[in-house]
Design an enzyme around this catalytic site. Structure first.
Site, PDB file in Angstrom:
ATOM      1  N   GLU A 389       0.836  -1.208   0.000  1.00  0.00           N
ATOM      2  CA  GLU A 389       0.000   0.000   0.000  1.00  0.00           C
ATOM      3  C   GLU A 389       0.865   1.250   0.000  1.00  0.00           C
ATOM      4  OE1 GLU A 389      -2.220   3.362   1.978  1.00  0.00           O
ATOM      5  OE2 GLU A 389      -0.377   2.347   2.578  1.00  0.00           O
ATOM      6  N   GLU A 390       1.938   1.234   0.783  1.00  0.00           N
ATOM      7  CA  GLU A 390       2.744   2.440   0.971  1.00  0.00           C
ATOM      8  C   GLU A 390       3.504   2.844  -0.287  1.00  0.00           C
ATOM      9  OE1 GLU A 390       2.247   4.199   3.381  1.00  0.00           O
ATOM     10  OE2 GLU A 390       1.898   3.075   5.207  1.00  0.00           O
TER      11      GLU A 390
END
Length: 528
Positions: A389-390
């Site tokens: 996600e990051e």
């Protein structure tokens, strides 16, 4: 460099600005409709206002009471008294079960930070998959390709500033932004320009920018954060971290610094992703602390300031990793799915306890509670631990590609990605009529102070955002955001920031909601 070339490079940054405007909006919690702690009081207020302002042609005075009766009529709800009692059992079990904290402790203390592509991320995949198999779920490891960026060494010192004692330097606390290119091994030495906005930098002559280190000094809105709107404060500034380096590079800057996106001034820098525009020179990019940003702003008003910046990150070839998918099969409609999720990767400065180890543990706890209480709802409850996600939501992108034909059978998607401070209830993304549908769930969560239903048009969980845009009803715990950005993306994101009771409250919200949606006689309304 010629002026036409400069203009071309600026144009390449525009799509990135638009991207981060959208990305920031996903992280904002815009309170479009708020149903306060007592849904009945809120309904009375709304309907009373409707009655007072209704046109003359509206039906008889009894229509107000009829509408209120319809809103509160338990027979019209998609749950029975027995199902409502089961929600209470799940809620109460969540509040006393230590499993969520124990899983989070292992994930953060024993495995540690889980940057995409790292050995720790790989170990986390294996551990979470094994735990989910122990819970009796059907586990799938869904391959996805992720970036592999390694931080390296980082440091910054002032070598020239007004009034400096001869022969001295002054330390600046710095951390590389994810995806940053390196300086030379010996570092980069240049004068610093401090600006507060893109517009201010654009107004400067190109000759004043070329070869300089540009600092975007945009303060985080602490007043907004203190009132519970931390996501809004974050959304206001995310573009400076996301595209500031590309913007500065397009104007000839040698490197770009950004003031950390955080509300806690503990001289800790907050990292995060930056993206480089196509055709724009890639320049080293880093975040500095709020205190050091203010120091540079004050000194630069007095005279020239020179910095030596050293960043040695490496971008290695992409590697394979996995989303973890674990299904607690439905007893009647196993093809229909209620998804509960958090993202498994984290930044590398801390151990990723609140971002987003907590979200993973909260979602895992949903399955654990169902198993321990021997509850098998009608629809499948699917746990997903998203990867990456990051660094660009590649895990979520892969899921969407692999399951696009199944989205019509995704009844709802939940994601927890705002830490684990006290939840006041649920935020839902979609049709306004969902509020009425969820009222019994809010009532079941009222004993733990989590009965508020909030509608938002902007999805806060980035991994579920795309499927919500395609029509899947999205939900998230409405978590207290006053303190989250003190620690977010910093070395302070560690297990000690987790309050066990509040973690359990979040687990209760997730588990009760997932069961309710999976066992309801009729599915949650979808946007038309």
């Amino acid at each position: 460099m010629s002026q036409p070339a400069e203009k071309s490079k600026k144009c390449q940054v525009v799509p990135l600005i638009r991207f981060f405007d959208r990305k920031g909006s996903y992280r904002k919690q815009s309170m479009k409709i708020r149903f306060l702690a007592s849904p009945i009081v809120a309904a009375f207020f709304v309907l009373n206002c409707w009655a007072q302002n209704a046109p003359a042609s509206t039906p008889s005075p009894n229509s107000f009471l009829e509408r209120l009766t319809t809103l509160t009529d338990s027979d019209s709800r998609p749950w029975t008294a027995e199902q409502f009692a089961t929600m209470g059992r799940i809620r109460d079990a969540a509040m006393t079960d230590p499993n969520a904290y124990n899983m989070l402790a292992h994930l953060t203390d024993n495995i540690g930070p889980r940057l995409s592509g790292s050995p720790q991320a790989e170990a986390a995949v294996e551990w979470v998959a094994a735990k989910m198999r122990e819970m009796g779920t059907s586990v799938t490891l869904e391959k996805t390709t992720v970036p592999h960026w390694v931080r390296g060494k980082e440091g910054a010192v002032l070598t020239v500033w007004p009034g400096m004692p001869p022969g001295t330097t002054q330390k600046i606390v710095v951390t590389a932004l994810g995806n940053s290119v390196p300086t030379s091994a010996d570092g980069l030495t240049a004068n610093v320009i401090v600006v507060s906005s893109f517009a201010e930098l654009r107004r400067l002559p190109v000759d004043e920018i070329k070869g300089k280190i540009v600092l975007f000094n945009r303060p985080f809105d602490k007043e907004l954060t203190a009132q519970g709107f931390g996501l809004d404060a974050y959304g206001q500034n995310i573009a400076y971290r996301g595209i500031g380096p590309s913007f500065g590079g397009s104007l000839g800057a040698a490197a770009v610094l950004v003031r950390s996106l955080g509300s806690g001034d503990y001289r800790l820098p907050h990292t995060g992703l930056t993206l480089y525009g196509e055709g724009v020179d890639k320049v080293p990019a880093a975040a500095i602390t709020a205190e050091d940003a203010d120091l540079l702003a004050r000194l630069s008003k007095q005279g020239p300031v020179t910095m030596r910046l050293t960043l040695t990150p490496k971008t290695l070839p992409p590697v394979s990793s996995y989303n973890i998918i674990a299904d607690w099969k439905g007893s009647e409609h196993p093809e229909e799915v209620v998804l509960v999720s958090g993202h498994l990767d984290s930044w590398d400065l801390g151990t990723g306890a609140i971002d987003d180890g907590a979200g993973v543990a909260i979602s895992m706890q949903t399955i654990h509670l169902l198993q321990s209480l021997n509850i098998h709802p009608k629809r499948t409850i699917r746990f997903v631990a998203w990867m990456n996600e990051e660094f660009g939501v590649s895990g979520a992108t892969t899921y969407l590609q692999e399951h696009s034909s199944e989205l019509t059978h995704h009844t709802a998607a939940l994601e927890s990605d705002l830490g684990c401070d006290h939840p006041i209830g649920l935020t839902f993304f979609g049709a306004p009529e969902v509020a009425r549908y969820l009222t019994p769930v809010a009532n079941a969560l009222a004993p733990i102070g989590a009965s508020v239903l909030t509608r938002s048009d902007e999805v806060t969980g980035e991994d579920i955002a795309a499927m919500v845009q395609l029509g899947v009803p999205g939900l998230a715990p409405s978590q207290d955001s006053r303190f989250y950005f003190n620690y977010h993306h910093s070395a302070a994101d560690t297990l000690d920031k987790v309050n066990v009771q509040q973690l359990n409250e979040n687990a209760a919200v997730m588990a009760v909601t997932a069961f309710a949606l999976a066992d309801a006689s009729e599915a949650i309304p979808r946007r038309k």
